[in-house]
Design a protein around this motif. Structure first.
Motif, mmCIF file in Angstrom:
data_model
loop_
_atom_site.group_PDB
_atom_site.id
_atom_site.type_symbol
_atom_site.label_atom_id
_atom_site.label_comp_id
_atom_site.label_asym_id
_atom_site.label_seq_id
_atom_site.Cartn_x
_atom_site.Cartn_y
_atom_site.Cartn_z
ATOM 1 N N ARG A 3 7.179 6.878 -3.387
ATOM 2 C CA ARG A 3 7.494 5.781 -2.333
ATOM 3 C C ARG A 3 6.317 4.732 -2.428
ATOM 4 O O ARG A 3 6.857 3.342 -2.228
ATOM 5 N N ALA A 4 5.280 5.115 -2.712
ATOM 6 C CA ALA A 4 4.108 3.757 -2.553
ATOM 7 C C ALA A 4 4.393 3.037 -3.705
ATOM 8 O O ALA A 4 4.184 1.980 -3.888
ATOM 9 N N GLU A 8 5.174 -0.910 -3.888
ATOM 10 C CA GLU A 8 4.349 -1.749 -4.490
ATOM 11 C C GLU A 8 5.387 -2.477 -5.499
ATOM 12 O O GLU A 8 5.181 -3.851 -5.445
ATOM 13 N N GLU A 9 6.261 -1.854 -6.061
ATOM 14 C CA GLU A 9 7.233 -2.462 -7.084
ATOM 15 C C GLU A 9 8.242 -3.587 -6.291
ATOM 16 O O GLU A 9 8.213 -4.737 -6.778
ATOM 17 N N GLY A 15 7.485 -11.172 -4.609
ATOM 18 C CA GLY A 15 6.546 -12.171 -4.772
ATOM 19 C C GLY A 15 7.219 -12.903 -5.962
ATOM 20 O O GLY A 15 6.871 -14.068 -5.932
ATOM 21 N N GLU A 16 7.424 -12.283 -7.092
ATOM 22 C CA GLU A 16 7.822 -13.024 -8.111
ATOM 23 C C GLU A 16 9.041 -14.135 -7.835
ATOM 24 O O GLU A 16 9.414 -15.014 -8.216
#
Length: 167
Positions: A3-4, A8-9, A15-16
């Protein structure tokens, strides 16, 4: 733990995507700005061309005495021998051609040339002015040509006058 990593992905991709969107927005803004500048330039060029068209009309519509003076000076300046023919448009040929020829011949006499300019049997298809012709050689003194020749010199000055406040 998955899940983390997934979270994060997710944020990395967000962001990208955000960066990609910002780049695309900047490109579109640059393109829009360039198109606006092109559009403004085209409008300015049209305005200047219109003013030169109006100047042709204005010269052709001069009061007769000023028009005769203008044309006679052009004819005298273009004449080399004093034996040339003056080609007028139909309107000027029936209106002021005799007066122009007489005045131009006087100017030629003052320059020491033969004052034997004549009115051509032919007429030209131009808005105003005249052609000075001797044999196969013609000097184009039409109003359209004189205005066209002055564009190179006058267009930048005109643009500066008209659009000086814009930077």
């Amino acid at each position: 733990e998955f899940r983390a990593k997934a979270q994060e992905e997710y944020w990395r991709l967000i962001g990208e995507g955000t960066k990609d969107c910002e780049i695309q927005v900047k490109r579109l803004a640059g393109t829009a700005e360039m198109e606006a500048k092109k559009s403004m330039l085209a409008m300015k060029q049209e305005t200047i061309a219109h003013i030169f068209d109006l100047s042709v009309e204005g010269l052709c519509a001069l009061p007769e005495n000023k028009y005769v003076d203008f044309l006679s000076k052009q004819a005298a300046k273009a004449a080399v021998t004093g034996l040339e023919e003056l080609v007028f448009n139909a309107k000027d040929k029936s209106g002021c051609a005799k007066a122009v020829t007489k005045a131009a011949n006087e100017l030629l006499k003052n320059r020491g040339l033969l004052p034997k300019l004549t009115i051509s049997e032919k007429t030209g298809s131009f808005r105003g002015g005249l052609m000075v012709k001797q044999g196969d050689i013609e000097v184009n003194c039409t109003v359209e040509k004189l205005v066209e020749l002055s564009k190179v010199e006058l267009a930048p000055q005109l643009a500066e006058l008209l659009f000086a406040e814009e930077v």
